[in-house]
Scaffold this active site. Structure first.
Site: not given
Ligand SMILES: NC(=O)c1ccc[n+]([C@@H]2O[C@H](COP(=O)([O-])OP(=O)(O)OC[C@H]3O[C@@H](n4cnc5c(N)ncnc54)[C@H](OP(=O)(O)O)[C@@H]3O)[C@@H](O)[C@H]2O)c1
Ligand SMILES: N[C@@H](CCO)C(=O)O
Ligand code: NA
Length: 440
Positions: A12-13, A102, A129, A131, A133, A187, A202, A312
């Site tokens: 996603t990110v 985080k 923290v 996202g 913001i 998550e 966070k 997001g």
């Molecule tokens: N989603 C949000 O809105 C958001 C907001 C703020 C912060 N975050 C943080 O951003 C980070 C990423 O979140 P996300 O939502 O983008 O996660 P996600 O959609 O699950 O994406 C994770 C990515 O990492 C890869 N990956 C995971 N474990 C791996 C491993 N062991 N070896 C190699 N590749 C690996 C996955 O590969 P594949 O694609 O091949 O499966 C995927 O591309 C997290 O720390 C999350 O807490 C997310």
């Molecule tokens: N899962 C987290 C993503 C952003 O850190 C949330 O819902 O706020």
């Molecule tokens: Na932020």
């Protein structure tokens, strides 16, 4: 000169991050000097919204963090391992780090920042923290001269989205959670969101910046939203409150303060995550859906609130790429980067945390009792025995042939309140206490 990035994760990110970097027109011109050199994923066969050549895409993430061509490692895989080890290896190879993780920073920030300081590299985490913001950088820079009194907010988008839809549509918890996952807010394991652990990670990060001391995660009192029922949402509404999952870090005065720790940290903090009845007139009450808001109170500034999309793909990537840009700007202007005093971590000691029994707050409690004369009087007497003064006590109606009574207290110490509840549980007329929630 191009600054070469090693992107760990294209989910996603990661996808949002790549999209911004590959579409730089109309954004800051320095973006054009960023180059995504290599991308690490788990599954090479997965269809992607952004395509990279076979040379760039790899499942060997270790090879990215030691690649001598790479300047900045962008960790967006999430989770604890291998994220922690990859970050530490990257630092030991002189890479700057940008992360949205985080969970890893709140648990291993101490060793990561120590390693980064020793190596003279930056670890940037705006996306971790709130996202998109801006809140990490403001705490480090724009608010740095204030004495912070409190940092509190709605910092988990998933739970705010769930609570908002439960409130506005009377929707079912499980259905709304499934939507939050589909929309990319939750998550991978939504337990962290629903049980308040993500918000605890966070607030640990925010508090360590605001109060200049490290926070041990196990010191944070943490309750999630599983126990928030449709009945409580409806009663709260009638009483003029909205239920929100708040994360709160606040200076707490104590009658017997311990000796202040070295380094200027505040002596005692109250730090907690729990569902809270927020008066509808409070600025945090109107933060709905996946939006987050962080209210900071400091001297001499007063109150300032940061509001925006807390999760997001695009919003979170906005914070990630802005951090990358900050590092690129430093690399461009300084041939020998030294730890920037406002951007690097400068504290090593831990904040002292006040026990929850010392917290002074209001409480909302729902009782189910026999519908016998004098029950309300008995409740009032037991509360009075422990110095708990009541703001309101109402019999709402009947549920399953039992009287449903809702109490809101005045400010009381949590210890006294719990002692009163223990006495009330022994009353013959009291059948159960389905909910106890704190009130802001
Ligand atoms: N989603 C949000 O809105 C958001 C907001 C703020 C912060 N975050 C943080 O951003 C980070 C990423 O979140 P996300 O939502 O983008 O996660 P996600 O959609 O699950 O994406 C994770 C990515 O990492 C890869 N990956 C995971 N474990 C791996 C491993 N062991 N070896 C190699 N590749 C690996 C996955 O590969 P594949 O694609 O091949 O499966 C995927 O591309 C997290 O720390 C999350 O807490 C997310
Ligand atoms: N899962 C987290 C993503 C952003 O850190 C949330 O819902 O706020
Ligand atoms: Na932020």
């Amino acid at each position: 000169m191009a600054y070469k990035l090693g992107l760990l994760g294209l989910g996603t990110v990661g996808t949002g991050t790549a999209q911004i970097i590959l579409d730089s027109l109309g954004r800051h011109p320095l973006l054009q000097e960023l180059e995504i050199h290599r991308v690490g994923v788990r599954n090479l066969d997965k269809p992607r919204q952004v395509t990279f050549s076979a040379d760039q895409l790899t499942t060997d993430l270790e090879s990215i963090v030691i690649d001598p061509d790479i300047d900045i490692v962008v960790e967006l895989i999430g989770g604890l391992e291998p994220a922690r080890s990859l970050i530490l290896t990257a630092i030991s190879h002189g890479k700057h780090i940008v992360t949205a993780n985080k969970a890893v920073i709140s648990r291993y920030g101490n060793e990561i920042f120590d390693a980064a300081n020793a190596k003279g590299v930056y670890v940037m985490l705006e996306a971790a923290v709130g996202g998109g913001i801006p809140v990490i950088q403001p705490l480090k820079e724009s608010l740095g001269v204030n004495r912070i009194q409190s940092v509190m907010g709605i910092i988990n988008g998933t739970t705010n989205y769930i609570l908002t839809r439960m409130q506005t549509e009377g929707a079912d918890f499980a259905d709304v959670l499934a939507d939050a996952q589909r929309l990319g807010y939750a998550e991978a394991d939504p337990t962290a969101d629903v049980d308040g652990l993500d918000a605890a990670d966070k607030i640990a990060i925010l508090a360590s910046l605001a109060f200049a001391g490290r926070i041990k995660l196990e010191d944070i009192h943490c309750e999630g939203i599983r126990q928030v029922s449709a009945a409580d949402i409806a009663y709260a509404e009638k009483l003029g409150f909205t239920i929100k999952l708040l994360a709160i870090a606040k200076r707490q005065s104590s009658t017997t303060p311990p000796a202040p720790p070295p380094g200027g940290a505040v002596d005692r903090l109250s730090i907690r995550v729990h569902p809270t009845l927020v008066p509808k007139t409070h600025p945090l009450a109107s933060i709905n859906g996946v939006y987050n808001a962080i209210l900071v109170e400091g001297e001499p500034l007063g109150q300032v609130m940061f509001y925006g999309p807390g999760a997001g793909s695009g919003p979170t990537a906005s914070a990630v790429v802005s951090d990358i840009l900050t590092i690129a700007a430093i690399l461009k202007t300084e041939t020998e980067p030294i730890p920037h005093p406002l951007l690097s971590c400068t504290h090593q000691h831990y904040c002292a945390i006040a026990p929850m029994e010392e917290l002074v707050t209001r409480f909302y409690t729902r009782f189910l009792t026999n519908d016998t004369p004098g029950v309300i009087g008995h409740l009032g007497t037991s509360f009075g025995n422990h110095g708990v003064s009541l703001e309101s006590i109402v019999q709402i109606g009947m549920r399953d042939n039992q009287a449903e009574i809702v109490v809101v207290t005045h400010d009381v110490s949590e210890g006294n309140f719990l002692n009163a509840l223990a006495e009330i549980r022994q009353l013959d007329a009291v059948m159960s206490i389905p909910s106890v929630l704190r009130v802001l």
